[in-house]
Design a protein around this motif. Structure first.
Motif, PDB file in Angstrom:
ATOM      1  N   LYS A 157     -79.878 -32.728  34.650  1.00  0.00           N
ATOM      2  CA  LYS A 157     -78.570 -32.558  35.554  1.00  0.00           C
ATOM      3  C   LYS A 157     -77.282 -32.758  34.827  1.00  0.00           C
ATOM      4  CE  LYS A 157     -80.808 -32.438  40.106  1.00  0.00           C
ATOM      5  NZ  LYS A 157     -80.622 -32.896  41.674  1.00  0.00           N
ATOM      6  N   GLY A 158     -76.449 -32.147  34.745  1.00  0.00           N
ATOM      7  CA  GLY A 158     -75.077 -32.418  34.136  1.00  0.00           C
ATOM      8  C   GLY A 158     -74.974 -32.134  32.857  1.00  0.00           C
ATOM      9  N   LYS A 159     -75.894 -31.764  32.082  1.00  0.00           N
ATOM     10  CA  LYS A 159     -76.053 -31.892  30.734  1.00  0.00           C
ATOM     11  C   LYS A 159     -75.279 -30.874  29.775  1.00  0.00           C
ATOM     12  CE  LYS A 159     -79.494 -31.895  26.961  1.00  0.00           C
ATOM     13  NZ  LYS A 159     -80.831 -31.806  26.687  1.00  0.00           N
ATOM     14  N   TYR A 160     -74.849 -29.747  30.452  1.00  0.00           N
ATOM     15  CA  TYR A 160     -74.701 -28.400  29.901  1.00  0.00           C
ATOM     16  C   TYR A 160     -73.157 -28.071  30.124  1.00  0.00           C
ATOM     17  CZ  TYR A 160     -79.227 -28.214  28.690  1.00  0.00           C
ATOM     18  OH  TYR A 160     -80.697 -28.569  28.240  1.00  0.00           O
ATOM     19  N   ASP A 161     -72.290 -27.694  29.324  1.00  0.00           N
ATOM     20  CA  ASP A 161     -70.865 -27.313  29.445  1.00  0.00           C
ATOM     21  C   ASP A 161     -70.708 -25.846  29.936  1.00  0.00           C
ATOM     22  OD1 ASP A 161     -69.491 -29.843  28.381  1.00  0.00           O
ATOM     23  OD2 ASP A 161     -70.660 -29.340  26.860  1.00  0.00           O
TER      24      ASP A 161
ATOM     25  N   MET B 157     -78.581 -23.888  37.891  1.00  0.00           N
ATOM     26  CA  MET B 157     -77.274 -23.683  37.135  1.00  0.00           C
ATOM     27  C   MET B 157     -76.271 -24.653  37.603  1.00  0.00           C
ATOM     28  SD  MET B 157     -77.419 -19.695  36.144  1.00  0.00           S
ATOM     29  CE  MET B 157     -79.162 -19.019  35.771  1.00  0.00           C
ATOM     30  N   TYR B 158     -76.087 -24.566  38.906  1.00  0.00           N
ATOM     31  CA  TYR B 158     -75.071 -25.621  39.245  1.00  0.00           C
ATOM     32  C   TYR B 158     -75.293 -27.019  38.913  1.00  0.00           C
ATOM     33  CZ  TYR B 158     -72.338 -28.296  42.781  1.00  0.00           C
ATOM     34  OH  TYR B 158     -71.518 -29.171  43.263  1.00  0.00           O
ATOM     35  N   ASP B 159     -76.826 -27.504  39.089  1.00  0.00           N
ATOM     36  CA  ASP B 159     -77.125 -28.988  39.017  1.00  0.00           C
ATOM     37  C   ASP B 159     -76.997 -29.017  37.304  1.00  0.00           C
ATOM     38  OD1 ASP B 159     -77.274 -29.326  41.370  1.00  0.00           O
ATOM     39  OD2 ASP B 159     -79.607 -29.043  41.423  1.00  0.00           O
ATOM     40  N   LEU B 160     -77.294 -28.113  36.511  1.00  0.00           N
ATOM     41  CA  LEU B 160     -77.452 -28.507  35.237  1.00  0.00           C
ATOM     42  C   LEU B 160     -75.882 -28.409  34.595  1.00  0.00           C
ATOM     43  CD1 LEU B 160     -80.037 -25.834  33.820  1.00  0.00           C
ATOM     44  CD2 LEU B 160     -80.266 -28.260  34.082  1.00  0.00           C
ATOM     45  N   LEU B 161     -74.848 -28.106  35.210  1.00  0.00           N
ATOM     46  CA  LEU B 161     -73.493 -28.077  34.491  1.00  0.00           C
ATOM     47  C   LEU B 161     -72.838 -29.310  34.428  1.00  0.00           C
ATOM     48  CD1 LEU B 161     -72.070 -24.715  35.742  1.00  0.00           C
ATOM     49  CD2 LEU B 161     -72.443 -25.327  33.504  1.00  0.00           C
ATOM     50  N   THR B 162     -72.103 -29.808  33.678  1.00  0.00           N
ATOM     51  CA  THR B 162     -71.220 -30.963  33.611  1.00  0.00           C
ATOM     52  C   THR B 162     -70.032 -30.678  34.519  1.00  0.00           C
ATOM     53  OG1 THR B 162     -69.657 -30.059  31.958  1.00  0.00           O
ATOM     54  CG2 THR B 162     -71.738 -31.580  31.204  1.00  0.00           C
ATOM     55  N   ILE B 163     -69.255 -31.597  35.000  1.00  0.00           N
ATOM     56  CA  ILE B 163     -68.092 -31.424  35.902  1.00  0.00           C
ATOM     57  C   ILE B 163     -66.887 -30.595  35.009  1.00  0.00           C
ATOM     58  CG2 ILE B 163     -65.951 -32.623  36.986  1.00  0.00           C
ATOM     59  CD1 ILE B 163     -68.574 -32.790  38.506  1.00  0.00           C
ATOM     60  N   GLY B 164     -66.653 -29.601  35.317  1.00  0.00           N
ATOM     61  CA  GLY B 164     -65.617 -28.655  34.643  1.00  0.00           C
ATOM     62  C   GLY B 164     -66.559 -27.504  33.869  1.00  0.00           C
ATOM     63  N   GLY B 165     -67.815 -27.683  34.085  1.00  0.00           N
ATOM     64  CA  GLY B 165     -68.661 -26.649  33.316  1.00  0.00           C
ATOM     65  C   GLY B 165     -68.384 -25.285  33.558  1.00  0.00           C
ATOM     66  N   LYS B 166     -68.859 -24.200  32.744  1.00  0.00           N
ATOM     67  CA  LYS B 166     -68.779 -22.744  33.174  1.00  0.00           C
ATOM     68  C   LYS B 166     -70.189 -22.039  32.810  1.00  0.00           C
ATOM     69  CE  LYS B 166     -66.286 -22.918  29.433  1.00  0.00           C
ATOM     70  NZ  LYS B 166     -65.415 -22.164  28.193  1.00  0.00           N
TER      71      LYS B 166
END
Length: 396
Positions: free
Chosen positions: A280-284, A320-329
């Protein structure tokens, strides 16, 4: 764009495999990939030997002590009689290349060479030689492999089919990947999205005078002269990540990335819905075309998701929502049922998309674009860095 001669030769290659008894597109692509890799291995080895001589440095040939395994030493008029050599000696040799713990060694461990006759091997070798891969630039080499992979349009079982290149490129253009960002495709298939991301970054960092234009007017062979050594290292070793559950597709994706010159991807064989939640939160950036049909055992995903459903298209969106960083796309292809489904799970995922993401666009695609499925819709969202809401760039 490939010229008609190359396309004609690739079509002949497919026909030879089909008439030779290998009619499954996935199996045929896997075996063609092995042959292309054998050819490329010698070409790259020769290039490194020449570079070492020019630079007055040392390099030990991959084929040291195994010169008879070089493509040029067996893949000629005698290829018809070389089946035993390739199957029993060269292919096991290829499986042992690389470091013991490398991804290549890991996923090639169970690979098998199943070309059944010397006649088919001879015909395939002849056609591959006619492609003159060594003389092509890197982009054309990649386009050759893309055209070969296009046969996956007929292999739609379990979602195993390619996203057309022009649609992938459109999604990448919307998402605008940047150097330094980690990009992921949690259902990577043949790694087409990862290839498109790489090409976009290379083009963005290539000076105009370093961009070559082919005979069709297409921009190609991006040298990325604007990238520093540190940025190159980041791009090659900490940018491209993917997951795929099918072991055959894993091998094909690795071959695809290698044919495009990508040496440091992180491709994992796993079920993303059950094994990626720890990231979680690893990808931009996330780009994907996950499988639409089928479901998953609810017991496997207990406590991993907030929505209660076994539908993979809905679970992939929350993942995908969980994998994104804050501000990720994110840009993702989904079936139209995600927009119009009336179950509680459908309503919950739409609420999450609207309340916790900035939804920039929903792009409706015409029926038949993603055969064997019907109409699809796309959604692309973006959110500026620093905003405390998460961005879900999604295709819905």
């Amino acid at each position: 764009m490939l010229d008609p001669t190359l396309k004609s030769n690739i079509a002949k290659l497919w026909n030879k495999f089909w008439s030779g008894g290998i009619s499954n597109p996935l199996t045929a692509i896997e075996q063609i990939s092995y042959l292309l890799f054998m050819k490329r291995l010698e070409d790259e080895d020769t290039q490194r030997i020449n570079d070492a001589l020019l630079n007055n440095s040392s390099y030990e040939s991959t084929f040291k002590g195994h010169e008879k395994y070089k493509w040029s030493n067996w893949a000629d008029d005698r290829a018809k009689d070389s089946l035993k050599l390739v199957r029993d000696e060269i292919f096991p040799f290829l499986k042992e290349l690389g470091d013991e713990n490398s991804l290549y060694r890991k996923y090639m461990k169970d690979a098998t060479f199943v070309i059944p006759t010397g006649a088919l091997l001879s015909e395939a070798v002849k056609i591959i030689n006619e492609l003159h891969i060594k003389e092509q630039n890197l982009d054309t080499q990649g386009d050759i492999y893309e055209f070969i992979l296009d046969e996956l349009r007929t292999a739609g079982k379990n979602g195993q089919f390619r996203t057309p290149k022009h649609i992938r490129d459109m999604m990448v253009d919307i998402a605008q990947p940047k150097i330094g960002e980690r990009a992921c495709d949690p259902a990577c298939g043949t790694a087409g999205f990862l290839v498109s991301i790489m090409r976009h970054i290379l083009e963005e960092h290539t000076s105009p005078n370093f961009i070559e234009v082919d005979e069709f007017g297409n921009r190609s062979n991006f040298k990325a002269d604007k990238l520093s050594n540190k940025e190159w290292d980041k791009l090659l070793n900490d940018t491209l990540y993917g997951s795929e559950i099918d072991p055959t597709m894993i091998k094909i994706s690795l071959m695809n990335l290698m044919m495009h010159g990508i040496r440091g991807p992180h491709i994992s064989q796993r079920n993303s819905l059950t094994e990626c939640t720890k990231e979680k939160g690893k990808y931009d950036l996330i780009l994907a075309n996950p499988p639409f049909k089928g479901s998953i055992d609810v017991d496997e995903i207990k406590t991993k998701f907030s929505i209660s459903t076994s539908k993979t298209e809905l679970l992939f969106l929350e993942l995908m929502y969980d994998l994104l960083t804050i501000g990720g796309k994110c840009a993702v292809i989904v079936p139209d049922g995600v927009l119009f489904g009336s179950t509680n799970a459908h309503r919950e995922i739409r609420k999450k998309m609207m309340d916790k993401c900035r939804l920039d666009a929903v792009i409706s695609m015409p029926s038949g674009v993603f055969k064997p499925y019907a109409a699809c819709l796309q959604v692309c969202c973006s959110l500026p860095k620093g905003n405390q809401q998460k961005m879900c760039g999604s295709m819905i």
